[in-house]
Enzyme design. Structure first.
Site, mmCIF file in Angstrom:
data_model
loop_
_atom_site.group_PDB
_atom_site.id
_atom_site.type_symbol
_atom_site.label_atom_id
_atom_site.label_comp_id
_atom_site.label_asym_id
_atom_site.label_seq_id
_atom_site.Cartn_x
_atom_site.Cartn_y
_atom_site.Cartn_z
ATOM 1 N N GLU A 129 -3.173 7.645 -4.293
ATOM 2 C CA GLU A 129 -3.125 6.355 -3.596
ATOM 3 C C GLU A 129 -2.942 5.208 -4.576
ATOM 4 O O GLU A 129 -3.601 5.170 -5.616
ATOM 5 C CB GLU A 129 -4.433 6.136 -2.808
ATOM 6 C CG GLU A 129 -4.419 4.852 -1.991
ATOM 7 C CD GLU A 129 -5.781 4.546 -1.376
ATOM 8 O OE1 GLU A 129 -5.915 4.625 -0.154
ATOM 9 O OE2 GLU A 129 -6.710 4.238 -2.152
ATOM 10 N N TYR A 172 0.870 -1.185 0.000
ATOM 11 C CA TYR A 172 0.000 0.000 0.000
ATOM 12 C C TYR A 172 0.898 1.224 0.000
ATOM 13 O O TYR A 172 1.869 1.288 0.749
ATOM 14 C CB TYR A 172 -0.893 0.005 1.250
ATOM 15 C CG TYR A 172 -1.724 1.268 1.362
ATOM 16 C CD1 TYR A 172 -2.995 1.339 0.809
ATOM 17 C CD2 TYR A 172 -1.205 2.399 1.995
ATOM 18 C CE1 TYR A 172 -3.737 2.500 0.883
ATOM 19 C CE2 TYR A 172 -1.945 3.576 2.067
ATOM 20 C CZ TYR A 172 -3.207 3.610 1.518
ATOM 21 O OH TYR A 172 -3.944 4.762 1.585
#
Ligand code: GDP
Ligand code: MN
Length: 385
Positions: free
Chosen positions: A196, A108
């Protein structure tokens, strides 16, 4: 302003952040064509401005021609419901078709501004993938945060702290450093409020690839990003918010059932607080502005009434520049045009308040008068309870 995954990936490619090869289509035939060019397997991915698509059935891996057609047929036109879309979901108009890649590891990686420290914060985890929210909740120590001072920008030690935290293997470090640096530059260049990548993957053959991409760009900076403005997708706009923008009204759709119309952003926030305190939930934020005209009030009132979840309305006006008589005229005009389907509580104070009250009283409309703000909130909360 949010953009789609495929649009964010176009920018990623411009900034040398690797992404799988792919193409976008709105038809099953188009998807089949792209898949034929890429070669199987492919991933077929719904393009909506919300995450959690994988869990909602909006991302499918296709290994055969039959799979490709079936995935395109299922996803295109479906109402995709995810944690982020709300219960009404979003109709999928476009899909991204990408060359399927073998995943060794899902990481992530995101960049967001941190208002508290006035720094740009890099957030990373080696537990990337579809359950990142759970990781954040259950094992927050597995989420790394590195603050970058925007004046001095991203430095070697920032990159190293992220990489050590991710326990990245040495041979991948050079590539990862370049990707994170480029992503940081993209974030700054485009005035982002979020970038993101979840997951950022290490492929079977040890390459780092952005499998997903999310970008949110500060709306106040859009004037200097005409390329982003062109990416605007009206299909993703809230219909009432889009209507409000036409009338220059500051309107934000919320989840509750008390519609409210207030003049001034500060008073609107206080009004929403006091509605909550009375045990109800606001259905919207609406600031008609300090110098609103009767016409703007009318438009605002009509917008609130067009929202099916509204069960009661609170009008809270402090008459300063916007005089109470002008407000009253707007309310009466709007009520004459639209059938008043829900009870309306009015709390009004300030300039020309007597005149305003007289106009409302003589209008024949069934309005509920409130003595003060607390009384108004209690009355409207009682109505929607
Ligand atoms: P999100 O659920 O909206 O965040 O959509 P993602 O783009 O992150 O996709 C969800 C999941 O699908 C990812 O976490 C991957 O595990 C998987 N996925 C997406 N594309 C591919 C692919 O090309 N190959 C493989 N093996 N899995 C993929
Ligand atoms: Mn994702």
């Amino acid at each position: 302003m949010k953009i789609h995954e495929y649009q964010a990936k176009e920018l990623f490619r411009k900034y040398k952040v690797p992404t799988p090869a792919g193409g976008v289509s709105e038809s099953v035939g188009g998807v089949e064509e792209i898949a034929a060019k890429l070669g199987l397997p492919v991933a077929v991915k719904a393009q909506i401005h919300a995450g959690g698509r994988g869990k909602g059935g909006g991302v499918k891996l296709a290994r055969t021609d039959g799979d490709v057609s079936a995935a395109a047929d299922t996803i295109l036109g479906m109402t995709l419901i995810t944690k982020q879309t709300g219960p009404e979901g979003r109709v999928v108009k476009k899909v991204l078709v990408e060359k399927g890649v073998g995943i060794q590891k899902e990481l992530y990686l995101s960049i967001i501004p941190d208002r508290e420290t006035a720094c740009i914060t890099i957030v990373a985890s080696r537990d990337g993938g579809m359950d990142i929210e759970e990781v954040a909740e259950r094992s927050p120590e597995r989420i790394i945060k590195v603050a970058v001072n925007p004046v001095t920008g991203i430095q070697g030690y920032h990159l190293r702290r992220v990489m050590f935290g991710l326990e990245l293997e040495k041979p991948l470090m050079k590539e990862f450093s370049a990707i994170l640096k480029n992503l940081y530059t993209l974030f700054v260049d485009y005035d982002c409020s979020m970038v993101e990548i979840n997951p950022l993957i290490v492929t079977d053959d040890n390459m780092i690839v952005a499998l997903d991409a999310k970008m949110d760009i500060d709306s106040n900076a859009l004037y200097r990003h005409p390329d982003i403005l062109e990416m605007h997708d009206p299909n993703e706009d809230d219909p009432i918010e889009a209507e409000a923008a036409k009338y220059n009204l500051n309107y934000i759709n919320l989840d509750g059932n008390v519609g409210n119309m207030v003049n001034g952003a500060g008073l609107a926030m206080a009004t929403m607080d006091i509605i909550k305190q009375a045990g109800a939930e606001p259905a919207n934020f609406l600031d008609v502005g300090g110098g609103a005209s009767a016409e703007m009030v009318e438009n605002g009132f009509r917008l609130i009434l067009s929202d099916p979840k509204v069960k009661g309305i609170l009008i809270n006006i402090f008459g300063g520049i916007l005089r109470c008589d002008v407000l009253a005229q707007g309310v009466v005009r709007a009520a004459e045009k639209v059938k008043l389907s829900v009870p309306v509580v009015v709390r009004m104070e300030g300039t020309n308040v007597e005149e305003g009250r007289r106009i409302l009283a003589e209008s024949g409309l069934k309005l509920i008068n409130a003595n003060d703000l607390a009384d108004a909130a209690e009355k409207v909360a009682g109505i929607v309870a």
